[in-house]
Design an enzyme around this catalytic site. Structure first.
Site, mmCIF file in Angstrom:
data_model
loop_
_atom_site.group_PDB
_atom_site.id
_atom_site.type_symbol
_atom_site.label_atom_id
_atom_site.label_comp_id
_atom_site.label_asym_id
_atom_site.label_seq_id
_atom_site.Cartn_x
_atom_site.Cartn_y
_atom_site.Cartn_z
ATOM 1 C CD GLU A 71 -6.908 -0.196 1.295
ATOM 2 O OE1 GLU A 71 -5.837 -0.057 0.676
ATOM 3 O OE2 GLU A 71 -7.019 -0.903 2.322
ATOM 4 C CB SER A 74 -7.007 -9.689 9.272
ATOM 5 O OG SER A 74 -7.453 -8.339 9.339
ATOM 6 C CD GLU A 106 -7.755 -8.084 -0.502
ATOM 7 O OE1 GLU A 106 -6.759 -8.485 0.098
ATOM 8 O OE2 GLU A 106 -7.899 -6.902 -0.870
ATOM 9 C CE LYS A 163 -3.633 -2.576 2.219
ATOM 10 N NZ LYS A 163 -4.835 -2.569 3.025
HETATM 11 C C1 PEP Z 1 -5.330 -5.837 1.731
HETATM 12 O O1 PEP Z 1 -5.494 -4.646 1.826
HETATM 13 O O2 PEP Z 1 -5.223 -6.346 0.613
HETATM 14 C C2 PEP Z 1 -5.316 -6.629 2.968
HETATM 15 C C3 PEP Z 1 -5.676 -7.855 2.892
HETATM 16 O O3 PEP Z 1 -4.927 -5.987 4.125
HETATM 17 P P1 PEP Z 1 -4.720 -6.663 5.583
HETATM 18 O O4 PEP Z 1 -3.927 -7.917 5.366
HETATM 19 O O5 PEP Z 1 -3.975 -5.628 6.356
HETATM 20 O O6 PEP Z 1 -6.080 -6.932 6.132
#
Ligand code: PEP
Length: 255
Positions: free
Chosen positions: A100, A216, A170, A14
């Site tokens: 995002e 996560s 996701e 990111k």
């Molecule tokens: C992501 O943004 O693709 C993601 C899975 O973030 P996190 O692992 O921090 O939840």
């Protein structure tokens, strides 16, 4: 772990890491993940660090990805990055339609579909993200949301392009929140995604497509998630920012 498809674990950095920090992280990952060939490992630094990181991964098994790209091949698009610019740095993968980007940049399934085709036209492998919000899950609409996203983002691809596309499931409520979908919840949606791909293309194509889980993912939960029949990898955010946690996720998913 016996898997039908080769696992692919990608780290999405990111908007984190200066060039110097990116350099340290990739050097550490190279040491920890040397000689891992049974899992495809991809790191996706910010654009500003691609040059430095590409010099480091060149003689390793780690592959480079980008976090987004323009649907246009070049021209008057201030602030955008073209596929040609990514390819200069040996980028092989590109994350498209991350939640995002959908939320803060209003990216639609139709735009993600155009970007997905543009990535394939330049032989970049897209990692196409789909996922429901908390409200969509709690109202029981998540199946409809996911199938609409999958169809909207992937319609019109050639079969061979579909096979080279990675889908990342996701759930938005699990991203950066510390809440992980249970392995059963994730498997249920992954199976639905595969069924949707089979409907759009055919069973054989759907069987070859790799579907990552993201939200996560940590060293402690990665192996159980990867143990599910339709989970073929992970897209990792927070835990991809440190050598130890990212390399442990990868190692915990080895046989
Ligand atoms: C992501 O943004 O693709 C993601 C899975 O973030 P996190 O692992 O921090 O939840």
């Amino acid at each position: 772990m016996e898997k039908e498809r080769k696992l692919i674990i990608a780290g999405n950095w990111k908007m984190n890491k200066t060039v110097a920090e990116a350099h340290d992280l990739v050097r550490g990952l190279k040491l920890e993940l040397a000689n891992i060939k049974d899992i495809d490992v991809v790191i996706c630094p910010p654009f500003t660090a691609l040059s430095e990181v590409s010099k480091e991964v060149i003689e390793s098994d780690i592959r480079l990805g980008a976090q987004n790209m323009s649907e246009h091949s070049g021209g008057a698009y201030t602030g955008d990055i073209s596929v040609l610019m990514l390819k200069e740095f040996l980028v092989r993968y590109v994350i498209l339609g991350h939640s995002e980007r959908r939320e803060y940049h209003k990216e639609s399934d139709a735009l993600i579909n155009i970007k997905t085709k543009a990535a394939h036209a330049a032989s970049l492998r897209p990692i196409v993200c789909v996922g429901e919000t908390l409200e969509e899950r709690e109202s029981g609409r998540f199946e409809e949301v996911i199938t609409t996203q999958v169809k909207g983002c992937l319609a019109g691809l050639e079969k061979n392009q579909m096979e080279e596309t990675i889908i990342a499931y996701e759930p938005v409520w699990a991203i950066g929140t510390g809440k992980t979908a249970s392995a059963e919840q994730a498997q249920e949606v992954h199976a639905l995604i595969r069924k949707t791909v089979a409907g759009l293309f055919d069973e054989a194509t759907a069987k070859r497509v790799r579907i990552q889980y993201g939200g996560s993912v940590k060293p402690a939960n990665a192996r159980e998630l990867m143990g599910q029949p339709d989970i073929d990898g992970a897209l990792v955010g927070g835990a991809a920012l440190e050598v130890r946690s990212f390399s442990d996720i990868v190692k915990n998913c080895l046989n």
